[in-house]
Scaffold this motif. Structure first.
Motif, mmCIF file in Angstrom:
data_model
loop_
_atom_site.group_PDB
_atom_site.id
_atom_site.type_symbol
_atom_site.label_atom_id
_atom_site.label_comp_id
_atom_site.label_asym_id
_atom_site.label_seq_id
_atom_site.Cartn_x
_atom_site.Cartn_y
_atom_site.Cartn_z
ATOM 1 N N UNK A 1 0.853 -1.182 0.000
ATOM 2 C CA UNK A 1 0.000 0.000 0.000
ATOM 3 C C UNK A 1 0.888 1.230 0.000
ATOM 4 N N UNK A 2 0.748 2.049 -1.017
ATOM 5 C CA UNK A 2 1.462 3.318 -1.057
ATOM 6 C C UNK A 2 0.528 4.397 -0.528
ATOM 7 N N UNK A 3 0.921 5.068 0.532
ATOM 8 C CA UNK A 3 0.044 6.041 1.183
ATOM 9 C C UNK A 3 0.859 7.228 1.654
ATOM 10 N N UNK A 4 0.290 8.419 1.485
ATOM 11 C CA UNK A 4 0.995 9.588 2.013
ATOM 12 C C UNK A 4 0.719 9.698 3.505
ATOM 13 N N UNK B 1 5.282 8.316 -2.814
ATOM 14 C CA UNK B 1 6.152 8.547 -3.970
ATOM 15 C C UNK B 1 6.594 7.238 -4.625
ATOM 16 N N UNK B 2 6.586 6.135 -3.859
ATOM 17 C CA UNK B 2 7.013 4.846 -4.409
ATOM 18 C C UNK B 2 6.068 4.408 -5.531
ATOM 19 N N UNK B 3 4.778 4.752 -5.405
ATOM 20 C CA UNK B 3 3.813 4.379 -6.441
ATOM 21 C C UNK B 3 4.084 5.109 -7.748
ATOM 22 N N UNK B 4 4.797 6.242 -7.690
ATOM 23 C CA UNK B 4 5.109 7.013 -8.893
ATOM 24 C C UNK B 4 6.535 6.797 -9.378
ATOM 25 N N UNK B 5 7.243 5.881 -8.719
ATOM 26 C CA UNK B 5 8.632 5.604 -9.088
ATOM 27 C C UNK B 5 8.688 4.434 -10.067
ATOM 28 N N UNK C 1 6.858 10.245 8.106
ATOM 29 C CA UNK C 1 6.288 11.590 8.138
ATOM 30 C C UNK C 1 6.510 12.284 6.800
ATOM 31 N N UNK C 2 6.057 13.538 6.629
ATOM 32 C CA UNK C 2 6.230 14.236 5.348
ATOM 33 C C UNK C 2 7.678 14.357 4.896
ATOM 34 N N UNK C 3 8.621 14.354 5.831
ATOM 35 C CA UNK C 3 10.029 14.435 5.434
ATOM 36 C C UNK C 3 10.433 13.206 4.622
ATOM 37 N N UNK C 4 10.013 12.030 5.068
ATOM 38 C CA UNK C 4 10.304 10.806 4.315
ATOM 39 C C UNK C 4 9.668 10.852 2.927
ATOM 40 N N UNK C 5 8.488 11.435 2.847
ATOM 41 C CA UNK C 5 7.806 11.549 1.563
ATOM 42 C C UNK C 5 8.524 12.549 0.649
ATOM 43 N N UNK C 6 8.830 13.721 1.171
ATOM 44 C CA UNK C 6 9.427 14.771 0.354
ATOM 45 C C UNK C 6 10.849 14.419 -0.089
#
Length: 418
Positions: free
Chosen positions: A141-144, A230-234, A162-167
């Motif tokens: 599951x890819x989730x923000x 972001x993994x879902x868009x990689x 957290x958002x840092x890992x995402x960004x």
């Protein structure tokens, strides 16, 4: 000519006294008949009492699990989105501005995007596993970070990303508690999610940040490996993801309104192309559960009362046959048909009344005992204290109509001759 003793208030008192003495004279038979009525009234009183006591608990449970999460689907373009040469990622299907508009809606607690891996499911395993079968197919599951909040995901051990890992596009991962067990990890072992455990997912290493669970029954989070959105868009992740969707956590009672407004907020140009999955109204579901449960037990109580009425009628009829000579003698010395009829009706009524009183007391005791055992507050309607005995009396009187009428129709000569 009727007997003087059967006139006025004294006559009525004499009839009641004779009915009570007749019941006392056949103690075992009366007790068994009385028990039948008592069990029927007990079932009725306990049913009403327990459903009333449980109603608040049912309401609390439904409120705690009240449907407050919706999902919006129908977005397209996941596979065909262009790749940003600077980041190497595909562009987001659901833009940040759209999500921000959804989060500002009245009644929204959190909103984020989620995408599930499609077939074939990727294999996940630990680097130290030398056995090929140790790597198991695992839902991904890819989730923000906002989606984690919307899905009410909480850590059992470790922490959430957290958002840092995402960004910064960190390769981090969360494991649902069920998925962790499938990989041989103990969710209660806090040393696992210490920032040093690596999980291989589709051949790529991810740092395990935490093992998580959720209170949502329909969520797949507990069965999944959860990675940042972001993994879902990689394109290099080697995982094929399905079309993303937006999950929205709302305040109680706001789900339907938010479901309508979220489509416009997420796609103002073409809101009708989106589909909002709004959960059913919990108020109707709760009312249906309470009504069905109460109806079931009331039917059972009614059947028990019917059997009790048959028992009282049978007992009274046997008493009539056994006391033929007594009835004939009373008729011969002047007792009217009416007095005989009332006599036996009173006997069956006394049985029903005593059974109603005993059943009411037993039903109240059972309601209180079960409520205390379950930690509930017993909610007993005062009218049960009156209705229980009166219902028992009614059952007794109705059941005694035929035997009493049969006794009243007996002719003195025929009754004394048999």
């Amino acid at each position: 000519m009727a007997e003087p003793r059967h006139r006025g208030g004294a006559a009525a008192l004499d009839l009641v006294t004779e009915a009570v003495e007749a019941v006392r004279g056949r103690r075992l038979r009366s007790a068994l008949t009385l028990l039948g009525v008592a069990f029927g009234i007990l079932a009725l009183v306990a049913t009403v009492g327990l459903t009333g006591s449980a109603a608040a608990q049912v309401s609390a449970r439904f409120d705690a699990l009240k449907a407050t999460r919706i999902s919006v689907e129908g977005f397209s373009g996941a596979a065909g989105a262009p790749i940003d040469t600077a980041t190497g990622l595909r562009g987001p299907v659901i833009g940040p501005d759209a999500l921000e508009r959804a989060r500002r809606l009245n009644g929204v607690v959190a909103a984020g995007t989620v995408a599930l891996a499609g077939d074939p499911l990727p294999r996940a395993g630990r680097p130290g596993d030398r056995v090929p079968s140790a790597a198991v197919e695992t839902q991904v599951m890819a989730a923000d970070p906002d989606a984690l909040r919307a899905l009410r995901i909480r850590p059992v051990s470790g922490r959430l990303y957290d958002p840092v890992h995402q960004d910064l596009r960190h390769r981090v991962l969360l494991l649902g508690d069920v998925a962790a067990r499938n990989l041989g990890l103990n969710p209660a072992d806090h040393s696992i999610a210490d920032g040093r455990t690596v999980i291989h997912l589709a051949g790529r290493p991810y740092l395990l940040l935490g093992i998580v669970t959720t209170a949502d029954f329909d969520s797949q989070a507990q069965l999944s490996a959860i990675v940042p959105e972001w993994v879902a868009r990689d394109p290099t992740s080697k995982i094929s993801f399905q079309e993303p969707k937006v999950v929205v956590q709302t305040r109680p009672g706001a789900a339907r309104q938010v479901g309508t407004e979220a489509k416009v907020a997420l796609d103002p140009a073409q809101p009708d192309q989106l589909v909002a999955q709004v959960p059913p109204d919990p108020e109707r579901l709760r009312a249906g559960v309470e009504t069905d449960t109460r109806t079931l037990f009331l039917v059972m109580a009614a059947v028990s009362l019917l059997i009790s009425a048959i028992g009282i009628g049978n007992t009274t009829l046997v008493a009539v046959l056994e006391r033929r000579h007594e009835i004939g003698l009373r008729r011969a010395i002047g007792a009217s048909r009416r007095s005989i009829l009332v006599q036996f009706l009173l006997e069956s009524g006394v049985l029903g009344l005593l059974g109603g009183v005993a059943g009411t007391i037993g039903g109240l005791d059972l309601t209180i005992a079960i409520s205390l055992a379950r930690g509930w507050t017993a909610a007993i309607s005062p009218w049960l204290l009156v209705v229980g005995p009166l219902l028992g009396l009614t059952v007794g009187l109705v059941a005694g109509v035929y035997p009493a009428a049969k006794a009243a129709r007996m002719e003195p000569v025929a009754a004394l001759a048999t």
